[in-house]
Design an enzyme around this catalytic site. Structure first.
Site, mmCIF file in Angstrom:
data_model
loop_
_atom_site.group_PDB
_atom_site.id
_atom_site.type_symbol
_atom_site.label_atom_id
_atom_site.label_comp_id
_atom_site.label_asym_id
_atom_site.label_seq_id
_atom_site.Cartn_x
_atom_site.Cartn_y
_atom_site.Cartn_z
ATOM 1 N N SER A 44 0.823 -1.214 0.000
ATOM 2 C CA SER A 44 0.000 0.000 0.000
ATOM 3 C C SER A 44 0.856 1.263 0.000
ATOM 4 O O SER A 44 0.441 2.296 -0.504
ATOM 5 C CB SER A 44 -0.909 0.026 1.234
ATOM 6 N N GLU A 65 2.704 -1.087 15.104
ATOM 7 C CA GLU A 65 3.204 0.244 14.756
ATOM 8 C C GLU A 65 4.001 0.889 15.889
ATOM 9 O O GLU A 65 4.975 1.604 15.644
ATOM 10 C CB GLU A 65 2.031 1.151 14.361
ATOM 11 N N PHE A 90 -2.429 5.083 11.421
ATOM 12 C CA PHE A 90 -1.542 4.250 12.246
ATOM 13 C C PHE A 90 -0.169 4.895 12.417
ATOM 14 O O PHE A 90 0.636 4.432 13.224
ATOM 15 C CB PHE A 90 -1.407 2.857 11.626
ATOM 16 N N HIS A 116 -2.618 7.290 2.608
ATOM 17 C CA HIS A 116 -4.054 7.112 2.828
ATOM 18 C C HIS A 116 -4.597 8.123 3.839
ATOM 19 O O HIS A 116 -5.460 7.808 4.656
ATOM 20 C CB HIS A 116 -4.363 5.686 3.282
ATOM 21 N N ASP A 124 -12.845 2.687 2.571
ATOM 22 C CA ASP A 124 -12.553 2.091 3.886
ATOM 23 C C ASP A 124 -13.271 2.807 5.026
ATOM 24 O O ASP A 124 -13.461 2.251 6.104
ATOM 25 C CB ASP A 124 -11.048 2.078 4.168
ATOM 26 N N ARG A 174 -3.884 8.208 -1.367
ATOM 27 C CA ARG A 174 -4.156 7.037 -2.179
ATOM 28 C C ARG A 174 -4.726 7.341 -3.567
ATOM 29 O O ARG A 174 -4.429 6.605 -4.512
ATOM 30 C CB ARG A 174 -5.152 6.152 -1.418
#
Lengths: 325, 281
Positions: A44, A65, A90, A116, A124, A174
């Site tokens: 990603s 993380e 995250f 993202h 999402d 993204r």
């Protein structure tokens, strides 16, 4: 008079995360001190090429993380420049305390690279669409916050932060987005805003994906007889106060635009500067203190008021407020 | 260095701890006193370091990270006594404009400190990163970390334990100060750690047991054994059984002295139990 959009021709759309990934691969070749870490999101984050070519300098940490941030801090102690890669949510909220203590307070040379970000993550939904990250990172002493506008600028920013000594938060996204930031005309210099369009009636200060929307808005405004100045603030902290003040002293009002909550982000950063040195009418294009939801990036930007028509309306309001002041 | 000499340093370090905490009427004497033998044994006998020379990157020397930063009094005393800075500076502990912050920090550039700690659970990850950097650099030296047992309740610790085993971080020795106490009571009462050795074993770590963590001989033997287990594909943990407050009888074995300072009378008692060996700061 040539159109504004004609000054920013683009032939393709690309995701900003791919600009990060490509630049990281180049850094792998040019800087042996660069190492990269991910928490199960190498694909990603477009880090697979780096992982393949420089396997010995790539750490797959797994879905952990907090541990990743600590390991990154530790790697700097041996002289390395770690780039961590995961989603913006995250990269910040989940690990705020680790960043605060082990990286920012400890002054470690970690590059926190976050994809993202914002509503344009899309389907999402709100769990992943962080809209508070710029605020959280801005509040940390020692932290530099960078939010590039397109593929080219993300590529250039990734290279630039490797040269800078200190913790950096690099925010990108993204969706496929117009590639319009010509790095010859508008080179990326950390901490220096770029004036993309000159104008005298209203200043549009934008960051990230919203820079393109500001250019679109400037085109419409010109058709309606208002000359908007468009400033791309890719470095939100430290803020290029001089560039903003020089523009607003000329135009007398400002619209800020960001893919972020209206609290804590670019808008409030600009407000602070203006209220100190040049109090002026300001309108905010930002998410109205709410969480996002599932949808396409385009649907979400429209629904949450982050599209060019809303920038146009905000600019007209700002101009009206200036005249009635 | 002879065991007797190390024990004398421990006595002086204990004096430093209670005087520092008394001097500012704040700080954490209990865990500091309990870890005195470990840190003195480490810094004066085992750690290959270059004091008073200090460089942040620490290449070509062993590194130590204090993860349970609240036991800063013992850390600062041992750093000063091993030459990183003047002992007199211990008197500035927790006071305004001091390099000796309540919890250790790099922000004040105190020699010997490479990471801020205080918010628990982060030091093992940092130690792993430093150990990975040593491997990248072909640097054969070791990385040590120290943790409280209550600190093991933090989830990040278990993320780090899993990673270190999976990635064969075998140049790392983590030590757990297993005194069974934390702020609100015993670890058993607060949130039982369960079968700690079995947990470390299940996570793929080499375990060294030190049953008497306040005996210098036991500490030195434990450190030697731990070092002998490095370089064999597994990270190493020392489970160090200590007594919180060791060396000051009225502070021993109770969580009550986790984070409070002795008054004048209590200070005099504590000092009488630990006669001056090196000079007081």
């Amino acid at each position: 008079m040539s159109s504004i959009l004609a000054q920013f021709p683009f032939t393709e759309k690309k995701d900003t995360r791919s600009g990060f990934g490509a630049a990281l691969t180049l850094l792998g070749q040019t800087n042996p001190k660069v190492v990269a870490l991910t928490a199960d999101l190498a694909g990603s984050l477009k880090m697979n090429e780096f992982a393949k070519l420089f396997a010995d300098r790539f750490y797959q940490v797994g879905i952990a993380e907090a541990n990743m941030m600590g390991i990154a801090a530790g790697l700097t102690i041996g002289g390395y420049i770690p780039f961590t890669g995961t989603f913006a949510n995250f990269s910040t909220g989940r690990v705020y305390d680790q960043i605060r203590q082990s990286i920012a307070y400890s002054q470690k040379n970690v590059k926190i690279c976050a994809s993202h970000a914002g509503l344009t993550l899309g389907e999402d939904g709100a769990t992943h669409q962080i809209l508070e990250d710029i605020g959280m990172m801005r509040m940390l002493p020692n932290m530099t916050v960078v939010c590039p506008a397109d593929y080219n600028e993300t590529y250039a920013a990734t290279l630039a932060i490797a040269e800078y000594e200190g913790p950096v938060y690099l925010r990108f996204g993204r969706p496929s987005w117009p590639v319009f930031m010509d790095q010859v005309r508008f080179p990326f210099v950390l901490g220096k805003a770029n004036v993309l369009v000159e104008g005298c009636d209203v200043t549009l200060v934008a960051t990230g994906h919203m820079v393109w929307k500001a250019i679109e808005a400037a085109e419409v405004l010109r058709e309606r007889g208002l000359q908007a100045e468009v400033i791309n603030v890719h470095t939100i902290k430290p803020l290029d106060e001089e560039a903003i003040l020089a523009s607003v002293q000329k135009t007398g009002c400002v619209v800020t635009a960001e893919e972020h909550n209206m609290y804590g982000g670019l808008g409030e950063a600009v407000s602070r500067v203006l209220s100190l040195y040049c109090p002026s009418p300001q309108e905010f294009i930002a998410v109205n203190d709410t969480f996002g939801e599932s949808g396409t990036p385009t649907q979400l930007l429209t629904k949450y008021g982050l599209d060019s028509p809303q920038i146009v309306a905000a600019a007209e309001t700002a101009v009206r407020r200036k005249k009635t002041k | 260095m002879e065991v007797k000499q190390l024990q004398e340093i421990c006595t002086q370090v204990r004096r430093d701890i209670v005087r520092m905490v008394h001097g500012v009427q704040s700080g954490h004497p209990g865990g500091s006193l309990g870890c005195t033998e470990f840190l003195v044994g480490l810094y004066f006998n085992r750690l290959r370091h270059r004091s008073p020379v200090f460089t942040m990157d620490g290449q070509g020397e062993d590194l130590f990270f204090l993860s349970n930063g609240h036991i800063s009094p013992v850390f600062y005393s041992v750093l000063a006594r091993s030459g990183y800075f003047e002992e007199a500076e211990l008197g500035t502990f927790r006071k305004i404009n001091s390099r000796l912050q309540g919890h250790p920090t790099t922000a004040e550039h105190l020699p010997g400190v490479r990471i801020a700690s205080g918010s628990l659970g982060q030091g093992l990850s940092v130690g792993i990163g430093a150990a990975l950097a040593k491997k990248q650099n072909g640097d054969p030296y070791l990385v040590y970390t120290l943790h409280g047992d209550g600190e093991l309740q933090e989830g990040q610790i278990w993320e780090a334990l899993m990673f270190a085993a999976a990635n064969q971080v075998d140049n790392l020795i983590a030590t757990v100060d297993w005194n069974g106490q934390q702020i609100d009571g015993s670890t058993e009462q607060v949130c039982d750690l369960g079968d700690l050795p079995a947990k470390f074993q299940a996570f793929g770590w080499e375990i060294v047991h030190v049953e008497q963590g306040n005996s210098m001989e036991s500490v030195l033997n434990g450190l030697e054994e731990a070092v002998s287990k490095t370089g064999q594909g597994k990270p190493v943990v020392i489970l160090l059984k200590t007594t919180m407050g060791h060396g000051v009888d009225f502070m021993m074995g109770s969580h009550a002295w986790h984070g409070i300072a002795p008054n004048d009378e209590q200070l005099a008692l504590a000092l009488a139990q630990n006669p001056e060996t090196l000079e007081d700061y």
